[in-house]
Write an enzyme that holds these catalytic residues in place. Structure first.
Site, PDB file in Angstrom:
ATOM      1  N   ASP A  33       0.833  -1.210   0.000  1.00 49.49           N
ATOM      2  CA  ASP A  33       0.000   0.000   0.000  1.00 49.49           C
ATOM      3  C   ASP A  33       0.867   1.260   0.000  1.00 49.49           C
ATOM      4  O   ASP A  33       1.976   1.253   0.534  1.00 49.49           O
ATOM      5  CB  ASP A  33      -0.892  -0.029   1.258  1.00 49.49           C
ATOM      6  CG  ASP A  33      -2.022   0.975   1.157  1.00 49.49           C
ATOM      7  OD1 ASP A  33      -2.314   1.457   0.043  1.00 49.49           O
ATOM      8  OD2 ASP A  33      -2.630   1.287   2.205  1.00 49.49           O
ATOM      9  N   HIS A  50       3.287   3.581  -8.850  1.00 45.78           N
ATOM     10  CA  HIS A  50       3.100   2.163  -9.189  1.00 45.78           C
ATOM     11  C   HIS A  50       4.360   1.621  -9.871  1.00 45.78           C
ATOM     12  O   HIS A  50       4.779   0.491  -9.624  1.00 45.78           O
ATOM     13  CB  HIS A  50       1.889   1.978 -10.100  1.00 45.78           C
ATOM     14  CG  HIS A  50       0.584   2.354  -9.440  1.00 45.78           C
ATOM     15  ND1 HIS A  50       0.247   1.933  -8.176  1.00 45.78           N
ATOM     16  CD2 HIS A  50      -0.460   3.122  -9.861  1.00 45.78           C
ATOM     17  CE1 HIS A  50      -0.942   2.419  -7.856  1.00 45.78           C
ATOM     18  NE2 HIS A  50      -1.390   3.146  -8.857  1.00 45.78           N
ATOM     19  N   LEU A 144      10.750 -20.702  -4.206  1.00 37.00           N
ATOM     20  CA  LEU A 144       9.675 -19.815  -3.736  1.00 37.00           C
ATOM     21  C   LEU A 144       8.416 -19.952  -4.594  1.00 37.00           C
ATOM     22  O   LEU A 144       8.497 -19.973  -5.823  1.00 37.00           O
ATOM     23  CB  LEU A 144      10.186 -18.360  -3.826  1.00 37.00           C
ATOM     24  CG  LEU A 144       9.164 -17.272  -3.507  1.00 37.00           C
ATOM     25  CD1 LEU A 144       8.906 -17.194  -2.001  1.00 37.00           C
ATOM     26  CD2 LEU A 144       9.638 -15.905  -4.006  1.00 37.00           C
TER      27      LEU A 144
HETATM   28  C1  FPP Z   1      -1.611   0.316  -3.437  1.00 37.16           C
HETATM   29  O1  FPP Z   1      -1.191   1.640  -3.519  1.00 37.16           O
HETATM   30  C2  FPP Z   1      -1.091  -0.458  -4.534  1.00 37.16           C
HETATM   31  C3  FPP Z   1      -1.840  -1.014  -5.535  1.00 37.16           C
HETATM   32  C4  FPP Z   1      -3.305  -0.886  -5.631  1.00 37.16           C
HETATM   33  C5  FPP Z   1      -1.238  -1.759  -6.610  1.00 37.16           C
HETATM   34  C6  FPP Z   1      -0.004  -2.510  -6.284  1.00 37.16           C
HETATM   35  C7  FPP Z   1       0.717  -2.696  -7.530  1.00 37.16           C
HETATM   36  C8  FPP Z   1       2.053  -2.681  -7.689  1.00 37.16           C
HETATM   37  C9  FPP Z   1       3.003  -2.591  -6.592  1.00 37.16           C
HETATM   38  C10 FPP Z   1       2.665  -2.766  -9.041  1.00 37.16           C
HETATM   39  C11 FPP Z   1       2.295  -3.953  -9.859  1.00 37.16           C
HETATM   40  C12 FPP Z   1       2.355  -5.248  -9.130  1.00 37.16           C
HETATM   41  C13 FPP Z   1       2.995  -6.354  -9.536  1.00 37.16           C
HETATM   42  C14 FPP Z   1       2.898  -7.594  -8.757  1.00 37.16           C
HETATM   43  C15 FPP Z   1       3.810  -6.383 -10.742  1.00 37.16           C
HETATM   44  P1  FPP Z   1      -2.290   2.757  -3.662  1.00 37.16           P
HETATM   45  O2  FPP Z   1      -2.401   3.117  -5.111  1.00 37.16           O
HETATM   46  O3  FPP Z   1      -3.571   2.320  -3.042  1.00 37.16           O
HETATM   47  O4  FPP Z   1      -1.631   3.928  -2.846  1.00 37.16           O
HETATM   48  P2  FPP Z   1      -2.406   5.017  -1.968  1.00 37.16           P
HETATM   49  O5  FPP Z   1      -3.134   4.291  -0.883  1.00 37.16           O
HETATM   50  O6  FPP Z   1      -1.286   5.867  -1.446  1.00 37.16           O
HETATM   51  O7  FPP Z   1      -3.308   5.759  -2.907  1.00 37.16           O
END
Ligand code: FPP
Length: 280
Positions: A33, A50, A144
């Protein structure tokens, strides 16, 4: 690329010290997150958050594989995430596609088995095919197990399991009296995975956000204020260090903590912690 060959001596030493503290968690689950907030704080677009988040995924997957963690499950996209602006959803799908294409050979060469949970038939067809091909290519690997939770939600999987049980009851394959924790869990998409020993959530939020609701019943929970794009292997080591401290206290009295063996262990723990902190 062979991940063990790339590893620095210092890093190997920290991993081996952590390994000697006790049994590593067999299964670590992570709620990644804070990508958006990390980017906004830096005056960047959420997309950049991201993108940088993928670098954290790479580092955490490598470190977990190097230390011999058996299962790592990453919450990459929830069913609720479909409600985000279409432009952000599309960026996330492109990044996932990019990650799978770019990393598959390295994952395979390092004995990683790719697995997925979630309502994956809602994902774009190209991603469904990439996931299928990645799972097929890596299915015999014994290192893994990297599980990507995609279009996943805990309640969705529970409801799906109940529907399948109800169908099996109707077909006469199962009787309601047979139901037990084990039988129920065998209908979940996670049935081939052990329950997580440790859940790590970044960005300081104290929520489960519909992740592995059944499976996390007895897991240790570790929450860090760091945003996901800045969460790297040293942060994972700190989480493991914290996990060992908790395990060690389990069921003990304060009088027992004065025991000399435990005092020795305490000073060893402090040395490991100093090693993790060095260069941070
Ligand atoms: C949460 O941050 C993150 C996500 C919804 C997406 C997670 C995705 C990645 C780390 C990249 C792609 C993943 C892989 C496995 C290749 P948020 O956008 O909710 O952040 P915020 O809460 O600060 O808005």
């Amino acid at each position: 690329m062979n991940w063990t060959k790339q590893q620095s001596e210092d890093d190997k030493q920290i991993q081996s010290q952590l390994n000697s503290l006790g049994k590593l968690p067999k299964h670590i689950a992570m709620i990644m997150d804070g990508n958006g907030r990390w980017a906004v704080e830096k005056g960047l677009s959420r997309t950049e958050g991201h993108r940088e988040g993928i670098e954290s995924v790479r580092d955490i997957v490598k470190a977990s594989s190097q230390m011999g963690i058996e299962y790592l499950t990453l919450y990459a996209f929830s069913i609720e995430n479909w409600k985000r602006p279409a432009s952000e959803v599309s960026v996330l799908m492109k990044l996932l596609e990019f990650f799978l294409k770019a990393e598959l050979n390295d994952l395979h060469n390092n004995n990683v088995r790719v697995f997925t949970i979630g309502k994956t038939n809602s994902l774009p067809k190209t991603i469904q095919k990439l996931l299928f091909d990645s799972m097929e290519k890596t299915k015999e690997n014994t290192g893994l197990t990297l599980t990507l939770a995609l279009s996943y939600s805990g309640r969705w999987d529970i409801v799906r399991a109940v529907q399948m049980i109800a169908l099996d009851v109707r077909r006469g394959k199962v009787s309601p009296e047979d139901l037990s924790d084990e039988l129920f869990a065998s209908y979940l998409q996670t049935s081939k995975l052990p329950d997580p020993d440790l859940l790590i959530r970044t960005s300081g939020e104290m929520r489960l956000s519909n992740f592995l609701l059944w499976e996390l019943a007895y897991s240790e929970i570790y929450i860090t204020d760091k945003f996901w794009p800045e969460f790297r292997r040293k942060d994972l080591y700190e989480a493991l260090y914290d996990y060992f401290k908790r395990e060690r206290r389990f069921g003990k009295t304060s009088a027992q903590l004065l025991d000399s063996d435990l005092q020795n262990r305490k000073s060893y723990l402090m040395r490991v912690y100093d090693a993790i902190k060095k260069d941070k």
